[in-house]
Design an enzyme around this catalytic site. Structure first.
Site, PDB file in Angstrom:
ATOM      1  N   ASP A  77       0.813  -1.215   0.000  1.00 52.39           N
ATOM      2  CA  ASP A  77       0.000   0.000   0.000  1.00 52.39           C
ATOM      3  C   ASP A  77       0.851   1.272   0.000  1.00 52.39           C
ATOM      4  O   ASP A  77       1.936   1.317   0.575  1.00 52.39           O
ATOM      5  CB  ASP A  77      -0.898   0.026   1.240  1.00 52.39           C
ATOM      6  N   LYS A  78       0.280   2.301  -0.613  1.00 55.95           N
ATOM      7  CA  LYS A  78       0.908   3.629  -0.573  1.00 55.95           C
ATOM      8  C   LYS A  78       0.625   4.302   0.762  1.00 55.95           C
ATOM      9  O   LYS A  78       1.525   4.896   1.372  1.00 55.95           O
ATOM     10  CB  LYS A  78       0.380   4.489  -1.721  1.00 55.95           C
TER      11      LYS A  78
END
Length: 354
Positions: A77-78
């Site tokens: 995930d960012k």
């Protein structure tokens, strides 16, 4: 993220979860130990506010090389703090010693004989912080965690799989139906994969709905509604686990192993309850085995000729190493747990909140 927040806002437990680097930490666990020798340099990196591809592109730009030279096991995930391993040829080792970036840190390095490939991970550890957790919410969360420890959770694909607007699966269906053309191979595959995931989630919801009806009512009250033989419904009713197995299901040894067709409902359901095996659901496509008998009668409603390779996916998983820490002075509940690869921490949160 917005989809999950909407879900939380309308749920029974009113808490706040923000997917960011402070409240969401992911640590990747490799599938195997790295050998410590070989021509590939393995970088253990810690990144924040960067997707995996963002981090690789930063490193590639710094080294003046192609991003294709890097290997990785999974995309992280960012909106999180994540720790994972990536690989690149060891000829870049000296240059990387001077690499610095405020959102990306190389924690340690080692060597391996081959490039890290997609899927070469065991699973992920998660740290999640829930906020605005009062005494009532704390008790409800602990009850939910107890149920997860006992029974596990459905292995839904998370909302991340379906794109920012949540409708990538519609594009995938339109491509399969010939209504949409997408020349870019990576986007085409992403849309079709989203449609495969949508069908899987829909099938899983249907099976959970059936399981809940069998749990709640007597066999004679529901077997005609479910279009299942009375004797099978009676067998399903006896099963301890809330997800009811049925004849023709394809099971897999857990957490890894061969896939096989169920033969004895009573015996296999007991082993499922003991976490020795789990049912699998279909990711529609080529070269994939279907369930049979009654299980296939339901599965075929969610089958499509996607053109991509199909697969079987765990319908159910058992999060491990679950712990919680309540910080009363801040009204925070901090959770830690481990999930096998391909499973979504946001689905654990949704299960807890729901």
């Amino acid at each position: 993220m917005e989809q999950l927040q909407r879900y939380l806002n309308h749920s029974k437990i009113d808490v706040v979860f923000k997917q960011n680097k402070d409240d969401f930490v992911v640590t990747e666990l490799p599938l195997y130990d790295f050998s410590g020798e070989g021509e590939h340099l393995v970088l253990k990196i810690r990144k924040k506010d960067l997707a995996t591809w963002d981090a690789i592109e930063l490193l590639a730009k710094f080294l003046n090389c192609s991003s294709r030279e890097f290997g990785y096991a999974g995309l992280k995930d960012k909106n999180a703090m994540t720790v994972q391993s990536i690989s690149v040829h060891r000829k870049y080792e000296e240059a990387l010693k001077s690499f610095q970036h405020e959102n990306l840190k190389i924690l340690e390095t080692t060597y391996h004989n081959n490039k890290i490939k997609v899927g070469h991970l065991k699973g992920n550890k998660f740290f999640i912080r829930l906020k605005r957790v009062g005494a009532i919410e704390k008790r409800k969360i602990e009850e939910a965690l107890g149920m997860i420890v006992t029974h596990g959770i459905p292995n839904y694909f998370g909302f991340q799989r379906f794109g920012i607007e949540g409708d990538n699966y519609k594009k995938g269906k339109d491509i399969i139906d010939g209504k949409l053309k997408e020349k870019r191979r990576n986007l085409k595959q992403m849309y079709i994969n989203a449609y495969q995931s949508y069908l899987f989630n829909s099938w899983l919801s249907k099976r959970i709905e059936i399981s809940k009806l069998i749990e709640a009512f007597e066999p004679k009250e529901v077997y005609q509604k479910l279009n299942l033989p009375l004797d099978v419904v009676k067998q399903m009713k006896k099963q301890k686990h809330p997800f009811k197995l049925m004849t023709g299901d394809l099971l897999s040894h857990y957490p890894f192993g061969k896939i096989f067709t169920i033969e004895n409902l009573e015996e296999e359901s007991a082993k499922f309850d003991e976490r020795d095996r789990v049912p699998t659901g279909l990711l529609s496509g080529k070269r994939v085995k279907n369930s049979v008998d009654l299980a296939y009668e339901i599965e075929k409603e969610f089958e499509a000729h996607t053109g991509e390779d199909g697969a079987r996916r765990f319908a159910w998983i058992f999060p491990e190493d679950i712990s919680s820490n309540y910080k009363e002075d801040k009204n925070w509940m901090e959770l830690q747990f481990y999930l096998p690869k391909g499973s979504y921490a946001t689905e654990v949160i949704a299960e807890i909140i729901h």
